[in-house]
Design an enzyme around this catalytic site. Structure first.
Site, short mmCIF file in Angstrom:
data_model
loop_
_atom_site.label_atom_id
_atom_site.label_comp_id
_atom_site.label_asym_id
_atom_site.label_seq_id
_atom_site.Cartn_x
_atom_site.Cartn_y
_atom_site.Cartn_z
N SER A 111 0.81 -1.21 0.00
CA SER A 111 0.00 0.00 0.00
C SER A 111 0.85 1.26 0.00
O SER A 111 0.34 2.35 -0.26
CB SER A 111 -0.96 0.00 1.19
OG SER A 111 -0.25 0.17 2.39
N LYS A 156 0.23 4.32 6.60
CA LYS A 156 -0.25 5.16 5.48
C LYS A 156 0.27 6.59 5.66
O LYS A 156 0.86 6.94 6.67
CB LYS A 156 -1.79 5.21 5.48
CG LYS A 156 -2.49 3.86 5.27
CD LYS A 156 -2.58 3.49 3.82
CE LYS A 156 -3.40 2.22 3.63
NZ LYS A 156 -2.86 1.06 4.39
#
Lengths: 196, 196
Positions: A111, A156
């Site tokens: 990610s 993230k």
DNA sequence: AGTATAGGTGAACGCTCGTTCACCGTCAAG
DNA sequence: CTTGACGGTGAACGAGCGTTCACCTATACT
């Protein structure tokens, strides 16, 4: 031969996390007299391999525990001669600023691939203070964070540009994550380590 | 208070690259008796902060110079308690295998961006033996190498699948480079370090 | 009030440290 | 053949090491 001695001493240091004393070097290299060690040490010091501190104890010098730092990769390996080494660097000191609140985690998933963080990489994360603790870093927009969001852990980008807080992956295939209830930033990623 | 003592000892270690002796700790923390140091050291050892070797000298233990290694980033920071630390790791030892032939270079340009190597990153490069030297690594297809190609330095993928040797960037905007005359692989990239 | 306990002082111990001196063989240069 | 440098042995030195013992407070708990 002298290089062999040097390697034995460095091996001792890496194994025992301290420099050997003279009698230990004696046994290490097979001498029967401490004086031979003293002469060897003098030579190694004059060659810049070892150092002694004021009290006579051996200490590792820059060539031990530090890595030579050459220039830019575009400039290449300049002549390879010892003189061309611009500087040396201790990787630990470079990466770890606040020892008590730094942790390593291994990365899973892709990610953050567009931020250059791949599966299998290690990330150095600095814990965000949960009051009173050591690291009192503040989370800023654009930081890569390790967060607890609605009960799940993830790494993230932290986004807070418009006042609305959310997490954004660095991968076009994934969507930003807006917290339903809970978003707790636990650590800020301060470094990435990859080994091939 | 005891944590203050601990930090002073660790600071000494980072500064002097060796553990202090008892009289040095005495001055460091302001004691007037070595016995007070002995008791302090005993306590720090039982708390797992320090270690002593067989000859009584202090040595840094895992908590000094090593970074706690947690699990996968998906699993998060498990409970944060000391007990949940899976392992500790020395970053230097992890990355640097052959000390005498490892160098650091700073990356310029974006030609390896799709391999997760960005401008400003540091790469750990292991020198390829120019005969007789230490590192005798062999270059394999797919390795990221630092090479001298037709007089210019560059970092690229080394390709040798079909017997025809060339360098390939990890960036769609750039073309593979076929050597006109010279292609010398000088070092193999073994690691990447990035700091935010 | 009485008493453990933690945390410190101060002096003494044997041992090991790094240093030094005299000495010895090997080897290469003059 | 002599000489000097090199690399090693062996013994001795004073200094500093980690350790230990007796003792001295405060503080906290009966």
């Amino acid at each position: 031969m002298i290089n062999n001695y040097k390697n034995k001493i460095i091996s001792f240091y890496k194994k025992n996390k301290r420099m050997p004393v003279y009698t230990e070097i004696m046994k290490l290299v097979g001498f029967k007299s401490k004086n031979a060690v003293a002469k060897l040490v003098d030579k190694l010091i004059s060659e810049g391999v070892l150092d002694k501190d004021s009290s006579g104890h051996l200490i590792p010098n820059k060539l031990i525990g530090e890595v030579p730092l050459l220039g830019l990769v575009e400039a290449g390996f300049p002549t390879m001669a010892e003189e061309s080494v611009l500087d040396t660097m201790n990787i630990d000191d470079y990466l770890v600023k606040d020892k008590d609140s730094t942790y390593l985690l291994r990365v899973k998933g892709d990610s953050m691939i567009e931020a250059g963080i791949q599966e299998g990489d290690m990330v150095l994360a600095e814990k965000v203070s949960s009051e009173g603790s050591a690291g009192q870093k503040e989370v800023r927009d654009g930081d890569i964070v390790i967060a607890l969001i609605d009960g799940g852990w993830t790494m993230k980008y932290y986004r807070n540009r418009t006042g609305k807080v959310f997490l954004e992956p660095a991968n076009k295939n994934y969507q930003p994550i807006y917290p339903e209830n809970e978003l707790e930033v636990v650590a800020i990623v301060k470094g990435v380590i990859r080994k091939y």
